[in-house]
Design an enzyme around this catalytic site. Structure first.
Site, PDB file in Angstrom:
ATOM      1  N   ASN A   4       0.875  -1.177   0.000  1.00  0.00           N
ATOM      2  CA  ASN A   4       0.000   0.000   0.000  1.00  0.00           C
ATOM      3  C   ASN A   4       0.911   1.225   0.000  1.00  0.00           C
ATOM      4  O   ASN A   4       1.560   1.514   0.997  1.00  0.00           O
ATOM      5  CB  ASN A   4      -0.886  -0.031   1.256  1.00  0.00           C
ATOM      6  N   TRP A   5       0.924   1.910  -1.116  1.00  0.00           N
ATOM      7  CA  TRP A   5       1.842   3.050  -1.253  1.00  0.00           C
ATOM      8  C   TRP A   5       1.319   4.336  -0.625  1.00  0.00           C
ATOM      9  O   TRP A   5       2.018   5.347  -0.646  1.00  0.00           O
ATOM     10  CB  TRP A   5       2.144   3.291  -2.734  1.00  0.00           C
ATOM     11  N   LYS A   6       0.070   4.303  -0.167  1.00  0.00           N
ATOM     12  CA  LYS A   6      -0.505   5.513   0.466  1.00  0.00           C
ATOM     13  C   LYS A   6      -0.282   6.722  -0.450  1.00  0.00           C
ATOM     14  O   LYS A   6      -0.302   6.566  -1.672  1.00  0.00           O
ATOM     15  CB  LYS A   6       0.073   5.691   1.868  1.00  0.00           C
ATOM     16  N   HIS A  90      -9.315   1.026   4.886  1.00  0.00           N
ATOM     17  CA  HIS A  90      -8.040   1.212   5.581  1.00  0.00           C
ATOM     18  C   HIS A  90      -8.242   2.128   6.781  1.00  0.00           C
ATOM     19  O   HIS A  90      -9.040   3.063   6.728  1.00  0.00           O
ATOM     20  CB  HIS A  90      -6.999   1.805   4.612  1.00  0.00           C
ATOM     21  N   GLU A  92      -6.623   4.523   7.873  1.00  0.00           N
ATOM     22  CA  GLU A  92      -6.438   5.958   7.599  1.00  0.00           C
ATOM     23  C   GLU A  92      -7.693   6.540   6.949  1.00  0.00           C
ATOM     24  O   GLU A  92      -8.027   7.707   7.174  1.00  0.00           O
ATOM     25  CB  GLU A  92      -5.188   6.162   6.729  1.00  0.00           C
ATOM     26  N   GLU A 162      -4.990  -5.087  10.416  1.00  0.00           N
ATOM     27  CA  GLU A 162      -3.972  -4.065  10.650  1.00  0.00           C
ATOM     28  C   GLU A 162      -4.258  -3.363  11.974  1.00  0.00           C
ATOM     29  O   GLU A 162      -5.113  -2.470  12.030  1.00  0.00           O
ATOM     30  CB  GLU A 162      -3.989  -3.027   9.520  1.00  0.00           C
ATOM     31  N   GLY A 168       2.928   2.274  10.705  1.00  0.00           N
ATOM     32  CA  GLY A 168       3.874   3.377  10.558  1.00  0.00           C
ATOM     33  C   GLY A 168       4.576   3.775  11.844  1.00  0.00           C
ATOM     34  O   GLY A 168       5.220   4.807  11.927  1.00  0.00           O
ATOM     35  N   SER A 208       3.879  -2.153  10.144  1.00  0.00           N
ATOM     36  CA  SER A 208       5.335  -2.187  10.327  1.00  0.00           C
ATOM     37  C   SER A 208       5.982  -3.515   9.900  1.00  0.00           C
ATOM     38  O   SER A 208       6.925  -3.982  10.539  1.00  0.00           O
ATOM     39  CB  SER A 208       5.709  -1.838  11.774  1.00  0.00           C
ATOM     40  N   GLY A 229       3.096  -1.137   4.154  1.00  0.00           N
ATOM     41  CA  GLY A 229       3.111   0.282   3.808  1.00  0.00           C
ATOM     42  C   GLY A 229       4.524   0.725   3.469  1.00  0.00           C
ATOM     43  O   GLY A 229       5.036   0.492   2.366  1.00  0.00           O
ATOM     44  N   GLY A 230       5.196   1.352   4.431  1.00  0.00           N
ATOM     45  CA  GLY A 230       6.498   1.979   4.214  1.00  0.00           C
ATOM     46  C   GLY A 230       7.506   1.104   3.484  1.00  0.00           C
ATOM     47  O   GLY A 230       8.166   1.559   2.534  1.00  0.00           O
TER      48      GLY A 230
HETATM   49  P1  13P Z   1       3.365   0.388   7.528  1.00  0.00           P
HETATM   50  O1  13P Z   1       3.860  -0.905   6.928  1.00  0.00           O
HETATM   51  O2  13P Z   1       4.065   1.600   7.037  1.00  0.00           O
HETATM   52  O3  13P Z   1       3.265   0.303   9.026  1.00  0.00           O
HETATM   53  O4  13P Z   1       1.840   0.556   7.001  1.00  0.00           O
HETATM   54  C1  13P Z   1       0.954  -0.509   7.123  1.00  0.00           C
HETATM   55  C2  13P Z   1      -0.279  -0.192   6.370  1.00  0.00           C
HETATM   56  O5  13P Z   1      -1.032   0.677   6.742  1.00  0.00           O
HETATM   57  C3  13P Z   1      -0.526  -0.940   5.135  1.00  0.00           C
HETATM   58  O6  13P Z   1      -1.815  -0.711   4.672  1.00  0.00           O
END
Ligand code: 13P
Length: 244
Positions: A4-6, A90, A92, A162, A168, A208, A229-230
């Site tokens: 997920n590149w956000k 998600h 967020e 999640e 994050g 993470s 994510g990251g």
């Molecule tokens: P991180 O891997 O950056 O913690 O993000 C997880 C995430 O929200 C994937 O959708």
């Protein structure tokens, strides 16, 4: 194995990522791979992964097919640019954009109508975990966001657990915590959709995930994959997660 590149990467950065990433995962036969870039990067990502084993997904969709909904994007539009997957619910989106379990279900139904495969995200916040509410929160999110699907519809989705406090933050749920939550979710799948569905569904862990903790997470039989994510923003890092 999903990334997920956000709200990261421009079109040139997207193209550069896949030039590096595709060959690194070309031999990965043990899993499906999906990357979810921003809407404006989808066409470039689809083009850059044509003929490879990497699928592309969006990060959200609206539930109407078309109409006067400024700023929104429908499932049909995503399908028409070559998306196969779409993230829904998600944390967020829930936290900053008013997503609820009810709107999650609407988006999931719209995604399925458009022949997209939704990855539905659920998970508890820190205060909910500390208050002993993890199970209750997961049950509520499952019941209202997923429980209304038919067995056939359910077969098209994946679920991502999640824990919000692990996103994050560098704090990963311990493998045991992830496995416990996945067991709770899988039991809900069994109750709503039957034993076969509970055994064949895929529950991903997100929060993470990094190259150095993937092995221990995926070693849990309950963890079928990950939503990253990251660490999915860097080709070498995400490839080493895919190829754990
Ligand atoms: P991180 O891997 O950056 O913690 O993000 C997880 C995430 O929200 C994937 O959708």
């Amino acid at each position: 194995m999903a990334g997920n590149w956000k709200m990261y990467k421009t079109v040139p950065e997207t193209v550069a990522f896949f030039e590096k990433f595709n060959p690194l995962v070309a031999g990965a036969k043990h899993c499906e791979i999906a990357i979810c870039p921003t809407f404006v990067n989808l066409s470039a990502a689809v083009e850059a992964t044509a003929g490879t084993n990497v699928g592309i997904g969006a990060q959200n969709l609206y539930w109407a097919n078309e109409g006067a909904f400024t700023g929104e994007i429908s499932g049909e539009m995503l399908k028409s640019v070559g998306c196969q997957w779409v993230l829904v619910g998600h944390s967020e989106r829930r936290q900053y954009f008013g997503e609820t379990n009810e709107t999650v279900l609407k988006r999931v139904l719209a995604a399925l109508d458009a022949d997209l495969r939704p990855i539905i995200c659920i998970g508890e916040r820190l205060e909910e975990r500390e208050g002993g509410w993890t199970e209750a929160v997961l049950l509520e999110q499952f019941k209202h966001g997923i429980g209304g699907l038919s067995v056939d519809q359910f077969a098209q989705i994946a679920i991502a657990y999640e824990p919000v406090w692990a996103i994050g933050t560098g704090k990963t749920a311990t493998p045991a915590m992830a496995a416990d939550a996945h067991r709770i979710i899988r039991e809900q799948v069994r109750l709503h959709f039957g034993l076969e569905a509970s055994q064949s569904t895929r529950i991903l862990y997100g929060g993470s995930v990094k190259p150095d903790n993937i092995k221990i997470l995926i070693a849990q039989p309950e963890v079928d994959g990950v939503l990253v994510g990251g660490a999915s923003l860097d080709a070498v890092s995400f490839a080493s997660i895919v190829n754990f």
